[in-house]
Each structure stands twice: as C-alpha cells, then as structure tokens.
Enzyme design. Structure first.
Site, mmCIF file in Angstrom:
data_model
loop_
_atom_site.group_PDB
_atom_site.id
_atom_site.type_symbol
_atom_site.label_atom_id
_atom_site.label_comp_id
_atom_site.label_asym_id
_atom_site.label_seq_id
_atom_site.Cartn_x
_atom_site.Cartn_y
_atom_site.Cartn_z
ATOM 1 N N ASP A 1 -94.760 -26.847 -2.116
ATOM 2 C CA ASP A 1 -96.099 -27.399 -1.872
ATOM 3 C C ASP A 1 -96.021 -28.912 -1.661
ATOM 4 O O ASP A 1 -96.755 -29.483 -0.846
ATOM 5 C CB ASP A 1 -97.014 -27.097 -3.062
ATOM 6 C CG ASP A 1 -97.427 -25.632 -3.106
ATOM 7 O OD1 ASP A 1 -97.531 -25.009 -2.036
ATOM 8 O OD2 ASP A 1 -97.635 -25.115 -4.220
ATOM 9 N N GLY A 2 -95.120 -29.558 -2.427
ATOM 10 C CA GLY A 2 -94.956 -31.016 -2.301
ATOM 11 C C GLY A 2 -94.522 -31.407 -0.888
ATOM 12 O O GLY A 2 -94.942 -32.449 -0.366
ATOM 13 N N HIS B 1 -96.456 -33.887 1.836
ATOM 14 C CA HIS B 1 -95.852 -34.968 2.630
ATOM 15 C C HIS B 1 -96.201 -34.799 4.113
ATOM 16 O O HIS B 1 -96.560 -35.759 4.789
ATOM 17 C CB HIS B 1 -94.322 -34.986 2.473
ATOM 18 C CG HIS B 1 -93.858 -35.656 1.222
ATOM 19 N ND1 HIS B 1 -93.859 -35.028 -0.007
ATOM 20 C CD2 HIS B 1 -93.397 -36.908 0.996
ATOM 21 C CE1 HIS B 1 -93.413 -35.865 -0.924
ATOM 22 N NE2 HIS B 1 -93.127 -37.016 -0.345
ATOM 23 N N ASN C 1 -104.925 -32.264 -2.227
ATOM 24 C CA ASN C 1 -105.026 -31.683 -3.575
ATOM 25 C C ASN C 1 -106.061 -32.411 -4.435
ATOM 26 O O ASN C 1 -107.015 -31.832 -4.879
ATOM 27 C CB ASN C 1 -103.683 -31.774 -4.310
ATOM 28 C CG ASN C 1 -102.843 -30.525 -4.140
ATOM 29 O OD1 ASN C 1 -103.311 -29.532 -3.595
ATOM 30 N ND2 ASN C 1 -101.612 -30.589 -4.606
ATOM 31 N N GLU C 2 -105.786 -33.688 -4.690
ATOM 32 C CA GLU C 2 -106.662 -34.417 -5.607
ATOM 33 C C GLU C 2 -106.360 -35.915 -5.576
ATOM 34 O O GLU C 2 -105.351 -36.355 -5.026
ATOM 35 C CB GLU C 2 -106.507 -33.940 -7.064
ATOM 36 C CG GLU C 2 -105.271 -34.406 -7.818
ATOM 37 C CD GLU C 2 -103.989 -33.726 -7.412
ATOM 38 O OE1 GLU C 2 -103.146 -34.412 -6.789
ATOM 39 O OE2 GLU C 2 -103.813 -32.547 -7.679
ATOM 40 N N ARG D 1 -114.697 -42.919 -21.228
ATOM 41 C CA ARG D 1 -113.570 -43.592 -21.893
ATOM 42 C C ARG D 1 -112.508 -42.541 -22.151
ATOM 43 O O ARG D 1 -112.800 -41.497 -22.748
ATOM 44 C CB ARG D 1 -113.979 -44.159 -23.253
ATOM 45 C CG ARG D 1 -114.709 -45.446 -23.188
ATOM 46 C CD ARG D 1 -114.962 -45.955 -24.615
ATOM 47 N NE ARG D 1 -115.621 -47.232 -24.570
ATOM 48 C CZ ARG D 1 -116.912 -47.403 -24.312
ATOM 49 N NH1 ARG D 1 -117.675 -46.352 -24.108
ATOM 50 N NH2 ARG D 1 -117.432 -48.608 -24.285
ATOM 51 N N ASP E 1 -108.143 -41.126 -20.964
ATOM 52 C CA ASP E 1 -106.902 -41.372 -20.227
ATOM 53 C C ASP E 1 -107.142 -41.522 -18.729
ATOM 54 O O ASP E 1 -106.463 -42.295 -18.060
ATOM 55 C CB ASP E 1 -105.912 -40.210 -20.449
ATOM 56 C CG ASP E 1 -105.230 -40.313 -21.807
ATOM 57 O OD1 ASP E 1 -105.592 -41.227 -22.580
ATOM 58 O OD2 ASP E 1 -104.348 -39.484 -22.092
ATOM 59 N N ALA F 1 -108.374 -36.276 -21.385
ATOM 60 C CA ALA F 1 -108.475 -36.750 -22.765
ATOM 61 C C ALA F 1 -109.580 -37.799 -22.958
ATOM 62 O O ALA F 1 -109.304 -38.962 -23.268
ATOM 63 C CB ALA F 1 -107.118 -37.322 -23.230
ATOM 64 N N GLN G 1 -98.591 -42.665 -5.339
ATOM 65 C CA GLN G 1 -99.030 -43.459 -6.492
ATOM 66 C C GLN G 1 -99.317 -44.872 -6.021
ATOM 67 O O GLN G 1 -98.467 -45.496 -5.389
ATOM 68 C CB GLN G 1 -97.924 -43.497 -7.534
ATOM 69 C CG GLN G 1 -97.550 -42.119 -7.999
ATOM 70 C CD GLN G 1 -96.903 -42.132 -9.364
ATOM 71 O OE1 GLN G 1 -97.200 -42.998 -10.161
ATOM 72 N NE2 GLN G 1 -96.030 -41.187 -9.610
HETATM 73 P P1 NAD Z 1 -94.161 -31.083 -6.743
HETATM 74 O O1 NAD Z 1 -93.979 -30.697 -5.331
HETATM 75 O O2 NAD Z 1 -93.042 -30.889 -7.685
HETATM 76 O O3 NAD Z 1 -95.456 -30.308 -7.266
HETATM 77 C C1 NAD Z 1 -95.650 -30.136 -8.613
HETATM 78 C C2 NAD Z 1 -96.054 -28.684 -8.820
HETATM 79 O O4 NAD Z 1 -97.393 -28.529 -8.373
HETATM 80 C C3 NAD Z 1 -95.216 -27.658 -8.045
HETATM 81 O O5 NAD Z 1 -94.941 -26.573 -8.895
HETATM 82 C C4 NAD Z 1 -96.132 -27.248 -6.906
HETATM 83 O O6 NAD Z 1 -95.908 -25.926 -6.424
HETATM 84 C C5 NAD Z 1 -97.474 -27.359 -7.563
HETATM 85 N N1 NAD Z 1 -98.576 -27.521 -6.641
HETATM 86 C C6 NAD Z 1 -98.778 -28.509 -5.742
HETATM 87 N N2 NAD Z 1 -99.913 -28.277 -5.062
HETATM 88 C C7 NAD Z 1 -100.434 -27.126 -5.569
HETATM 89 C C8 NAD Z 1 -101.600 -26.394 -5.312
HETATM 90 N N3 NAD Z 1 -102.495 -26.806 -4.421
HETATM 91 N N4 NAD Z 1 -101.832 -25.288 -6.053
HETATM 92 C C9 NAD Z 1 -100.965 -24.860 -6.988
HETATM 93 N N5 NAD Z 1 -99.840 -25.508 -7.276
HETATM 94 C C10 NAD Z 1 -99.584 -26.643 -6.581
HETATM 95 O O7 NAD Z 1 -94.596 -32.565 -6.968
HETATM 96 P P2 NAD Z 1 -95.255 -33.586 -6.003
HETATM 97 O O8 NAD Z 1 -94.677 -33.542 -4.656
HETATM 98 O O9 NAD Z 1 -95.286 -34.874 -6.731
HETATM 99 O O10 NAD Z 1 -96.713 -32.948 -5.914
HETATM 100 C C11 NAD Z 1 -97.813 -33.666 -6.269
HETATM 101 C C12 NAD Z 1 -98.758 -32.710 -6.913
HETATM 102 O O11 NAD Z 1 -98.271 -32.389 -8.219
HETATM 103 C C13 NAD Z 1 -100.090 -33.349 -7.146
HETATM 104 O O12 NAD Z 1 -100.934 -33.197 -6.033
HETATM 105 C C14 NAD Z 1 -100.598 -32.642 -8.384
HETATM 106 O O13 NAD Z 1 -101.505 -31.592 -8.064
HETATM 107 C C15 NAD Z 1 -99.365 -32.026 -9.015
HETATM 108 N N6 NAD Z 1 -99.258 -32.565 -10.372
HETATM 109 C C16 NAD Z 1 -99.557 -31.721 -11.388
HETATM 110 C C17 NAD Z 1 -99.558 -32.189 -12.700
HETATM 111 C C18 NAD Z 1 -99.912 -31.237 -13.800
HETATM 112 O O14 NAD Z 1 -100.222 -30.072 -13.503
HETATM 113 N N7 NAD Z 1 -99.920 -31.704 -15.044
HETATM 114 C C19 NAD Z 1 -99.241 -33.519 -12.973
HETATM 115 C C20 NAD Z 1 -98.940 -34.356 -11.912
HETATM 116 C C21 NAD Z 1 -98.972 -33.859 -10.594
#
Ligand code: NAD
Length: 266
Positions: free
Chosen positions: A45-46, A50, A122-123, A148, A150, A185, A225
């Site tokens: 997915d990452g 990109h 995604n977000e 207030r 994280d 949080a 980031q």
């Molecule tokens: P990455 O490619 O390793 O992705 C992290 C994980 O998120 C992977 O397992 C991937 O399959 C999953 N993922 C990504 N998009 C998804 C979606 N739409 N639905 C379900 N799973 C999904 O890492 P990256 O390239 O840095 O990806 C960035 C994404 O990682 C961010 O968009 C964020 O959603 C996710 N993320 C998750 C957490 C968490 O769950 N605590 C924390 C930080 C980032």
C-alpha cells in the site's frame, strides 16, 4: 496506451516490475514515466501511496492498480501470480475505473498571502513539535472544542482502514464522500474536555484547526512528514479531485476488509 510502473525497490518487486514492463511493451504499450494513463504499483500500500503522490497533479488522466509482493494490501490487491492476467486486461483495456474520495489539507501561514495545499489518499495527522497539541477545532465556522492531546487525524474513507482504524475510527465505505476526524490520546478530566468519539463529516463541511499554543506543527500527509512553522490555520475538506483505480475483477471493499482483518481462509 501509456503506462508507468512504481516499484517498492526491493529485489522481488523490482523483478516483477521488470517482467510487467516487458510484457506490456510486448503488447505494444508505451512506457511513459511523465504522462502515464495507467500506473502499476508493485510492492505494498505504501508503494501505491508513493505513486499517488508522484502523479497527484494529473489524477484525471491517470488510473492506478496495485500488485502486492508482501501481504494483501487495500490498494495493492493483485497477487504476483496474476500478472499475466493483469497485463492482458490492461492491453485489451478491459477494466472499469472506480473513483475514491480524497482529503484536501490547506495550511494557511501567519503571513496571510501564503498557503499550501496537499491531497491525501489515506489521511493527514497533526501533532505538536512539543509535548501536547493544543488547537481549537472549528466545524463550519463555529468553535466545536479545544483539543488537548497527542494529535488529531483526518482520514479519507479508503484511509479509514489504515491509521484511523488504529485510533478507533470507523471503517467507511469509499463510495461515501466523507472525511473522519479521530483523536490521539486526548486529555479529558474535570478541566479539559473533548467529544472523545470519531466525527464523520460530509463533503460540504469544513474543519479548521487554529493553534492555541504555538504556531508550529508536525504534519503528515500519508507517508510524508512535514514541519510547518508559523501556521495560522489548517483547513480540512473533502477534495474535489478523486483518485481513480483500474478495476479488472470484482473485489468488493467489505471482502477486502474481511480478508485483511477478520480471516483470509474463506
Ligand atoms: P507502510 O507501507 O509500511 O504502511 C504501513 C501499514 O499500513 C502497511 O501494513 C500497509 O498495508 C497499511 N496501510 C496503508 N494504507 C492502508 C489502507 N488504506 N488500508 C489498510 N491498510 C493500509 O508505511 P508507509 O509507506 O509509511 O505508509 C504510510 C501509512 O502508514 C499512513 O498513510 C498511515 O495510514 C499508516 N500508518 C499507520 C499507523 C498505525 O496504524 N498506528 C501509524 C503510522 C502510519
């Protein structure tokens, strides 16, 4: 038809990407990294995130498809063993295009003339470079709460299965033009109070965050980031633009949710 390939850049993904490129060229398709009509993402997915950001300036003319070389992804839902089938479908143009909503994030600088806009698949998350994020959350021009904690996360429907889900957000079907705000949080006691539940906002609503303690923020947009200094406000809305995915066979969203989070046996 013009195509491009985005690889995760590990050995398995690179070899598969090379094979896909060769097959597509054998079928008479033209490799064009600048103006592709279809982008194959090979990795996870990452990798697709990109690819999305690389071509986010031409979403109307580009469709994406993802092959996973690790575990099943939400965007990367084709198996490497299906590559021949995929290539033939691309060459014959036998696919549908489905569209998913995106999030628009606008950062307005203290200097009123400056603003920066991002699109998220995604977000987008916001945190403070210090310990606690303190922001006023306005919904449609009215103060809703002083947050207030994280941080805050605003996700798209297709991003609701990613970070937002880990924060207790609901899973939202990507046919709904919406965005979802989740808390990280939050501090809740007799003095400080937030709603505590995720909020799902429709596409005609706006959410604006204004700084209460310091105008500097750590922002993420998908995998990116960013540090933004001197921020006056951050505005979220459902974007007018949509992302387009090439769909070659039915793989309904709830089936993907089931296979990813419940069980992959059935
Ligand atoms: P990455 O490619 O390793 O992705 C992290 C994980 O998120 C992977 O397992 C991937 O399959 C999953 N993922 C990504 N998009 C998804 C979606 N739409 N639905 C379900 N799973 C999904 O890492 P990256 O390239 O840095 O990806 C960035 C994404 O990682 C961010 O968009 C964020 O959603 C996710 N993320 C998750 C957490 C968490 O769950 N605590 C924390 C930080 C980032």
């Amino acid at each position: 038809m013009k195509f491009s390939i985005q690889s995760r850049n590990d050995q398995v993904s690179n070899e598969l990407a090379q094979r896909a490129k060769q097959y597509l060229c054998d079928f008479g398709l033209e490799f064009d990294d600048e103006e592709p009509e279809i982008v194959l993402s090979v990795g996870g997915d990452g990798t697709l995130l990109h690819a999305f950001h690389k071509y986010s300036h031409r979403l109307d003319e580009t469709a994406f498809v993802g092959i996973h070389t690790g575990h099943l992804g939400f965007y990367a839902d084709w198996k490497p063993s299906e590559i021949e089938k995929l290539v033939i479908s691309i060459a014959r143009h036998s696919y549908e295009v489905i569209e998913y909503p995106l999030l628009q994030v606008t950062i307005n600088a203290e200097n009123e003339a400056e603003s920066t806009t991002y699109l998220a698949l995604n977000e987008s998350t916001i945190k403070s470079p210090g310990v606690t994020l303190v922001v006023d959350v306005e919904l449609n021009g009215r103060l809703f709460e002083r947050f207030r904690g994280d941080g805050l996360c605003m996700s798209t429907p297709s991003g609701s299965t990613a970070y937002s889900k880990s924060l207790g957000g609901a899973i939202i079907h990507p046919s709904l033009p919406a965005m979802q705000l989740t808390e990280m949080a939050s501090i809740n006691n007799r003095v400080f109070r937030t709603v505590g539940s995720p909020l799902v906002l429709p596409d005609h609503h706006r959410c604006v965050l204004t700084p209460v303690q310091g105008p500097d923020f750590m922002l993420t947009v998908d995998h990116l980031q960013l540090l933004h200094k001197g921020v006056r406000s951050i505005e979220y809305r459902v974007a007018n633009e949509k992302v387009r995915f090439a769909r070659f066979r039915p793989f309904p969203f709830w089936e993907r949710v089931h296979d990813s989070f419940v069980s992959s046996d059935s």
